[in-house]
Structure formats: structure tokens, C-alpha cells
Write a protein that holds these residues in place. Structure first.
Motif, PDB file in Angstrom:
ATOM      1  N   ASP A 112      72.766  -9.147 -59.339  1.00  0.00           N
ATOM      2  CA  ASP A 112      72.489  -9.549 -60.472  1.00  0.00           C
ATOM      3  C   ASP A 112      73.939  -9.437 -61.626  1.00  0.00           C
ATOM      4  O   ASP A 112      74.337  -8.435 -61.808  1.00  0.00           O
TER       5      ASP A 112
ATOM      6  N   LYS B  29      73.746 -13.662 -72.732  1.00  0.00           N
ATOM      7  CA  LYS B  29      74.795 -12.729 -72.804  1.00  0.00           C
ATOM      8  C   LYS B  29      75.953 -13.496 -73.084  1.00  0.00           C
ATOM      9  O   LYS B  29      76.639 -13.545 -74.097  1.00  0.00           O
TER      10      LYS B  29
ATOM     11  N   SER C 173      74.951  -9.665 -67.188  1.00  0.00           N
ATOM     12  CA  SER C 173      75.448  -9.621 -68.463  1.00  0.00           C
ATOM     13  C   SER C 173      76.978  -9.446 -68.009  1.00  0.00           C
ATOM     14  O   SER C 173      78.013  -8.912 -68.969  1.00  0.00           O
TER      15      SER C 173
ATOM     16  N   TRP D 132      68.838  -1.627 -64.837  1.00  0.00           N
ATOM     17  CA  TRP D 132      68.377  -2.801 -64.497  1.00  0.00           C
ATOM     18  C   TRP D 132      68.168  -3.164 -62.928  1.00  0.00           C
ATOM     19  O   TRP D 132      67.311  -3.697 -62.376  1.00  0.00           O
TER      20      TRP D 132
ATOM     21  N   THR E 114      73.834  -3.342 -68.065  1.00  0.00           N
ATOM     22  CA  THR E 114      73.990  -3.585 -69.586  1.00  0.00           C
ATOM     23  C   THR E 114      73.584  -2.278 -70.443  1.00  0.00           C
ATOM     24  O   THR E 114      74.328  -2.157 -71.586  1.00  0.00           O
TER      25      THR E 114
HETATM   26  N1  PLP Z   1      69.548  -7.740 -65.658  1.00  0.00           N
HETATM   27  C1  PLP Z   1      70.465  -7.324 -66.528  1.00  0.00           C
HETATM   28  C2  PLP Z   1      71.656  -6.742 -66.128  1.00  0.00           C
HETATM   29  C3  PLP Z   1      70.307  -7.406 -68.056  1.00  0.00           C
HETATM   30  O1  PLP Z   1      71.122  -6.993 -68.901  1.00  0.00           O
HETATM   31  C4  PLP Z   1      68.914  -7.709 -68.321  1.00  0.00           C
HETATM   32  C5  PLP Z   1      68.456  -7.814 -69.761  1.00  0.00           C
HETATM   33  O2  PLP Z   1      69.152  -7.536 -70.617  1.00  0.00           O
HETATM   34  C6  PLP Z   1      67.965  -8.387 -67.242  1.00  0.00           C
HETATM   35  C7  PLP Z   1      68.523  -8.265 -65.870  1.00  0.00           C
HETATM   36  C8  PLP Z   1      66.576  -8.790 -67.779  1.00  0.00           C
HETATM   37  O3  PLP Z   1      66.855  -9.907 -68.289  1.00  0.00           O
HETATM   38  P1  PLP Z   1      65.507 -10.867 -69.133  1.00  0.00           P
HETATM   39  O4  PLP Z   1      65.060 -10.290 -70.205  1.00  0.00           O
HETATM   40  O5  PLP Z   1      65.891 -12.145 -69.201  1.00  0.00           O
HETATM   41  O6  PLP Z   1      64.142 -10.645 -68.077  1.00  0.00           O
END
Ligand code: PLP
Length: 368
Positions: free
Chosen positions: A175, A199, A178, A106, A155
Motif C-alpha cells: 500500500d 495525497k 501516502s 492502515w 500516514t
Molecule cells: N492506506 C493509507 C496508507 C492511507 O493513508 C489511507 C487513508 O488515509 C488509506 C489506505 C485508506 O484510503 P481511503 O480513505 O481512500 O479508503
């Protein structure tokens, strides 16, 4: 008909507290005597104003968010924020550059997206595998960076920070999609925190953005208006139609967290739940193997291999099949890493984890 007993260990969208689902079901056709569903409600109605204000106030209360921070409920998911963050913040300083710590899928995606809008400096040598956090004392932070970005819980790989990085000046962006509200966090240490809801705090469709007020108003001119923090903050997330139902569900989840002791209680429970699984892995003489360094093993997403260090695919399939027979679903690791991943978000109960732990012990006995 009795509902089949299913335990959802999915990485997201993920399990929601039962009481939240019951409440949403109860109110589905007639919200608060309005005669309509939240799904049908105008985002400018007084009922919805109450819903969004309640959700924001609960969040402010649970995280002790200082008054000089704005809270927004936006669309576009966590991935939308991979673009929104640089579009709004990379221009804070003239050089248009930002520091990224890349510890998994991510943060890697976020860094790649930011490269479209400025210069990205990854503060450490590229990692061969996403199983650790490079020692912060070795990071080459750029003092003229507009911000320093990291993903608090990866994640896919199960790598989680148990500390807040020091930036020596530039604002910190995280970010927390999760692990949001899985533990207390000192918001004042951050310029911006974002988290997709699906989540730990609700269902897909809404992403929370918490941003310090002085960081508003620096968007690049090419920033789409729906992603412009200043515009959305000034309009209380109502520049355009917000994800009303997802915001409503988030309000119910926040109520549930508050009624269950808040973030401190969530942290205690999450420590306990993840230890139950890691203890079995550690005591299995290599039958179960978690590739992540002990200091940064995630409490939310526990990845592990079965049979040997790199996983025995036949045994892993047997493990998943046996789990499914016992009603335990979504334990398959992300396709990019394979193996097993147990996601233990706030709504996953001690009893749920106990069932998984029991099954892991049984499987070990049978196959070791
Ligand atoms: N950041 C993290 C830590 C994630 O786990 C995820 C998706 O699992 C995202 C960003 C991306 O999220 P989205 O699918 O809502 O764009």
C-alpha cells in the motif's frame, strides 16, 4: 478579491500543485474545445480514451513500469483494496493464507479485512506502539503464504519503509497510498502496488493498482466483479464507469511531476523538506518530540508532540491556533494519536515548509 494565503499541511485529501488547479479551472467548462466539461464526458468517448491513456502512459514512464504489469484506475479507495487484495490474491496458493507486516493503522485495517477471506499471519509480535518497523531478520514469513503485505508509509503514525522487504518466494504487495511517486520505486520487485490518489497524485475517487499479469485470474468466487483485477485489467478499467474526473486530475498531476524532474527530483525535494522539520525537532532539547525511530521516520507525514514527550495539550492547542493565524492549516495530529502532524506531500513547496519551520522556531523561543 485577493485570495487568503493558506498553506495546507493536510494528510489527505491534500494540497495539489497550483498549476494543476489552474489548468483544471481553465478547462472546466470546455475541455479541449469539446464544448463540455470532463465532468460531463462519456467514459467511452474518444476524448476520455485519450485522457485515461495519457494518464497510464505517464505513470508507466514515471515509474518505469515493466510491460508485464497492468495498470488500473479503480474506485473504492485504499480501503477497497484492503478487500480486493485478498479477494484476488489469497487464493494463489491452496492454503489461502497471507503474511502481513502491521506497523500502523492502515496495515492493521488491511490485515483485519483480509481475515475475512483466509488465514492471516502477522509476521512479528504485536507492537505496543506504532513507532518502528520490526527488524525484518526477525519476521516469521510463511513459505506457503500467497503474498506478503506491508504499508510503505503509515500516514497516521509517520512510519515509512526506506527498503523493500525480501519475501523469499511469495509475491510482495504494498500500500503506497501516502508516498506514491514521492521517490523512485523498482516496480519489478512487487506483485502488486496500490495507491489512493488523494495525497500525492490527485484527488479522491481513484485508486491506482499496478499488478503483475500472471497474478490475474485467481480471484475467489465471492469476489465482486468490480474488484476483480482480471475483469478490470482486460477492460482497461472500463468494466463500469470509472472516476473520470479524478483520472483526468491525476493526469495533470503526473504531467506536473514529469515537468518537475520526475520521481528522483521529488525524492530530493522530499528529503530536504522533511529534514527541515526533523532537524528542528532534534535540536529542540525535547520541546518537540517525534515518537518514531529515526530510521523509519516518514518524509511524507511528520508527527510530533509539543512541550514534552507525550505532549502538553494546552501548548499544542496554542501551537495550532498560532499556525492557523499564519494561514497554516490541517496540522492537527490524527485523533487516534493526538499532537501535531505535518504532511509534506509532493505539492507542498520548500517555501511552505520554510514557513512552518520558521514558526516552529519562533514558538520554541517563546515557550521553552
Ligand atoms: N492506506 C493509507 C496508507 C492511507 O493513508 C489511507 C487513508 O488515509 C488509506 C489506505 C485508506 O484510503 P481511503 O480513505 O481512500 O479508503
Amino acid at each position: 478579491m485577493d485570495q487568503k494565503q493558506t498553506i495546507n499541511f493536510g494528510a489527505g485529501p491534500a494540497k495539489l500543485p497550483q498549476t494543476v488547479l489552474f489548468q483544471a479551472q481553465k478547462e472546466m467548462l470546455d475541455y479541449n474545445g469539446s464544448g463540455i466539461s470532463v465532468l460531463e464526458m462519456s467514459h467511452r468517448s474518444s476524448d476520455f480514451s485519450k485522457i485515461i491513456n495519457k494518464t497510464e502512459n505517464l505513470l508507466r514512464d514515471l515509474l518505469n513500469i515493466p510491460d508485464n504489469y497492468k495498470v488500473m484506475f479503480l474506485q473504492g479507495g485504499g480501503s477497497g483494496q484492503f478487500s480486493a487484495v485478498p479477494l484476488n490474491l489469497i487464493g494463489l496458493k491452496g492454503d489461502r493464507c497471507a503474511d502481513y507486516v502491521v506497523t500502523g493503522t492502515w496495515s492493521s485495517k488491511a490485515a483485519k479485512e483480509a481475515e475475512k477471506y483466509g488465514k492471516v499471519n502477522v509476521v512479528h509480535p504485536k507492537l505496543d506502539s506504532y513507532t518502528k518497523i520490526p527488524d525484518p531478520s526477525s519476521w516469521t514469513l510463511n513459505p506457503s503464504a500467497s503474498y506478503v503485505y506491508y504499508c510503505c508509509n503509515e500516514t497516521v503514525h509517520g512510519v515509512e519503509y526506506n527498503f523493500i522487504p525480501e519475501t523469499n518466494g511469495p509475491v510482495l504487495v504494498s500500500d503506497m497510498s501516502s508516498n506514491f511517486l514521492s521517490r523512485p520505486v523498482d516496480v519489478s520487485k512487487f506483485g502488486l502496488i496500490f495507491a489512493g490518489a488523494q495525497k500525492n497524485v490527485g484527488c479522491a475517487g481513484v485508486t491506482v493498482v499496478i499488478v503483475r499479469e500472471d497474478l490475474l485470474g485467481h480471484a475467489l468466487k465471492e469476489c465482486p466483479i468490480v474488484l476483480d483485477y482480471k475483469v478490470q485489467a482486460e477492460m482497461n478499467s472500463l468494466y463500469n464507469t470509472p472516476p473520470c474526473f479524478s483520472i483526468y486530475i491525476m493526469g495533470l498531476v503526473l504531467d506536473w511531476i514529469k515537468n518537475n524532474g520526475g520521481t528522483a527530483a521529488m525524492e530530493t525535494l522530499n528529503k530536504q523538506k522533511s529534514s527541515m522539520i526533523y532537524d528542528i525537532i532534534n535540536a529542540s532539547n525535547g520541546f518537540y518530540a517525534c515518537p518514531v525511530e529515526t530510521a523509519c521516520r516518514s518524509r511524507m507525514n511528520v508527527p510530533f508532540r509539543v512541550g514534552k514527550k507525550d505532549g502538553d495539550e494546552a501548548l499544542e492547542k496554542a501551537f495550532l491556533d498560532g499556525a492557523a493565524k499564519r494561514g497554516m492549516i490541517s496540522l492537527k495530529g490524527h485523533r487516534s494519536v493526538g499532537g501535531i502532524r505535518a504532511s509534506l506531500y509532493n505539492a507542498v513547496t520548500l517555501e511552505d515548509v520554510d514557513a512552518l519551520a520558521g514558526y516552529m522556531k519562533e514558538f520554541l523561543k517563546e515557550h521553552q
